[in-house]
Motif scaffolding. Structure first.
Motif, PDB file in Angstrom:
ATOM      1  N   TYR A 191       0.810  -1.820  -0.094  1.00 58.86           N
ATOM      2  CA  TYR A 191      -0.038   0.283   0.243  1.00 58.86           C
ATOM      3  C   TYR A 191       1.164   1.259   0.181  1.00 58.86           C
ATOM      4  O   TYR A 191       0.581   2.466  -0.620  1.00 58.86           O
ATOM      5  CB  TYR A 191      -1.020  -0.207   0.917  1.00 58.86           C
ATOM      6  N   VAL A 201       0.870   4.329  -2.595  1.00 60.58           N
ATOM      7  CA  VAL A 201       0.521   5.304  -2.900  1.00 60.58           C
ATOM      8  C   VAL A 201       1.387   6.749  -2.911  1.00 60.58           C
ATOM      9  O   VAL A 201       1.913   7.465  -3.470  1.00 60.58           O
ATOM     10  CB  VAL A 201       0.010   6.144  -0.635  1.00 60.58           C
ATOM     11  N   ALA A 256       0.019  10.033   4.057  1.00 67.17           N
ATOM     12  CA  ALA A 256       0.058   9.560   4.965  1.00 67.17           C
ATOM     13  C   ALA A 256       0.134   7.629   5.903  1.00 67.17           C
ATOM     14  O   ALA A 256       1.374   8.090   5.073  1.00 67.17           O
ATOM     15  CB  ALA A 256      -0.139   7.786   3.397  1.00 67.17           C
ATOM     16  N   SER A 282      -4.721   3.477   8.964  1.00 66.53           N
ATOM     17  CA  SER A 282      -4.172   3.711   8.103  1.00 66.53           C
ATOM     18  C   SER A 282      -5.449   5.323   8.373  1.00 66.53           C
ATOM     19  O   SER A 282      -6.261   5.450   8.426  1.00 66.53           O
ATOM     20  CB  SER A 282      -4.898   3.694   6.469  1.00 66.53           C
ATOM     21  N   LEU A 306      -4.998   9.069   6.335  1.00 60.64           N
ATOM     22  CA  LEU A 306      -4.297  10.030   5.361  1.00 60.64           C
ATOM     23  C   LEU A 306      -5.056  11.651   5.827  1.00 60.64           C
ATOM     24  O   LEU A 306      -6.212  11.498   6.519  1.00 60.64           O
ATOM     25  CB  LEU A 306      -5.905   9.847   4.660  1.00 60.64           C
ATOM     26  N   TYR A 343      -7.092   4.682  -1.303  1.00 58.47           N
ATOM     27  CA  TYR A 343      -6.570   5.932  -1.023  1.00 58.47           C
ATOM     28  C   TYR A 343      -6.473   7.352  -2.401  1.00 58.47           C
ATOM     29  O   TYR A 343      -6.771   8.294  -1.716  1.00 58.47           O
ATOM     30  CB  TYR A 343      -5.328   5.209  -1.398  1.00 58.47           C
TER      31      TYR A 343
END
Length: 345
Positions: free
Chosen positions: A71, A75, A280, A295, A297, A320
């Motif tokens: 991930y 990102v 992030a 997660s 953000l 995302y």
């Protein structure tokens, strides 16, 4: 080193897994994404991604799912954060239109962001330590009851009720108001607290009015001290129930972090933003905060020189690009509204 096609395969696995919650196999990648190569070639690319710990097999002979590291690479290699649709932007504008005050605006902000993303939405209050106290009002309700109202030049209005020993007549009330206003009006929150501290440390005359001034000053100091404290407004905690299956362990640490805001505030303050103000923190990167399966953000907004952040929290299996776009757009509108309010003052 991951090749360009390997990154494209990783992107396909992330997108498909977010969409379906099912492990992704080479055949489905070939069928859905039209790479122009065979499934065997895609399997080789997937093997290399697995060697780099970017994807993993949750079960024997299953497809693959992204790891936290996967991930992160996804990102970091986003070509761009795709913009929201006109309908989504209109919804933000409508939802944030004409708030009653700052508290109302921040509540609307997190509700709007949670609706857009389906995640828990967070917004930091701006730090008011550098704000100036533009007005202080002291309302005597009779007996020993009083209300102290504080207004800052950044638009924050707050009030605190307190009690004083003894009663006051109109002349006493006028004297107390003048004394309190002289201590803090026009001063920053920080300087106002220092002025109150110096006043309370100095000896008084022991009279009734002096005691009332000191009592009001203590109440005012408690209120100004809160202005310096970081706070969060949140919405959408119930959305975690819909994504509980995405947390491999227990959802309890996430709920505990929401309950204990200091953890999230510390995490948000340590996140490093890019040139667009976006940040992030993914999965295991949050392990020091007890959020290894979540997660966060965020996007910066900067009201009157008091930087703060808007963000979302959810499982690592999240969309995302869309969530980053929503966070950025909401932060932009929030900052613009606060700037307009500041210019109108």
């Amino acid at each position: 080193m991951v090749s360009e096609r390997g990154l494209q395969v990783l992107r396909a696995i992330v997108q498909d897994y977010v969409d379906t919650r099912e492990p992704v196999g080479s055949k489905s990648i070939v069928d859905r994404h039209h790479f122009g190569v065979s499934a065997a070639t895609i399997r080789n690319d997937m093997a290399l991604l697995e060697d780099e710990d970017l994807i993993a097999a949750p079960h024997t002979s299953s497809g693959r799912i992204p790891t936290d590291k996967g991930y992160r690479v996804f990102v970091d290699h986003l070509a761009e954060v795709r913009p929201l649709s006109p309908a989504q932007r209109a919804a933000i504008t409508s939802f944030l239109d004409e708030p009653a005050d700052l508290d109302d605006l921040l509540v609307r902000t997190v509700r709007s962001l949670s609706r857009l993303t389906g995640q828990v939405a967070l917004v930091q209050y701006p730090s008011f330590a550098r704000a100036n106290v533009s007005h202080v009002e002291f309302v005597h309700l009779g007996g020993g009851r009083i209300v102290v109202i504080v207004v800052t030049d950044t638009g924050r209005v707050s009030q605190r009720m307190g009690f004083l020993q003894g009663d006051l007549d109109e002349a006493d009330v006028a004297h107390v108001k003048a004394a309190i206003a002289g201590l803090v009006t026009g001063a920053s929150v920080r300087d106002g607290l220092q002025a109150i501290g110096a006043f309370l440390a100095a000896p008084g005359d022991g009279g009734r009015v002096d005691a009332a001034v000191r009592g009001v000053a203590r109440i005012l100091a408690e209120e100004l001290e809160e202005f310096r404290q970081d706070r969060l407004v949140m919405a959408g905690t119930a959305t975690l129930a819909r994504s509980e299956a995405d947390f491999r362990g227990s959802i309890y640490p996430v709920l505990e972090a929401i309950e204990e805001q200091v953890t999230l505030l510390r995490l948000m303050s340590e996140m490093v933003a890019d040139e667009q103000g976006l940040a992030a923190s993914i999965g295991r990167e949050n392990e020091p905060f007890g959020l290894a399966e979540a997660s966060v953000l965020t996007s910066d907004y900067d009201p009157a020189g008091s930087p703060a952040r808007v963000g979302v929290l959810g499982p690592t299996r999240m969309d995302y690009p869309t969530n980053l776009a929503a966070v950025r757009a909401v932060a932009h509108y929030l900052g613009r509204l606060l700037d307009e309010d500041e210019r109108a003052r």
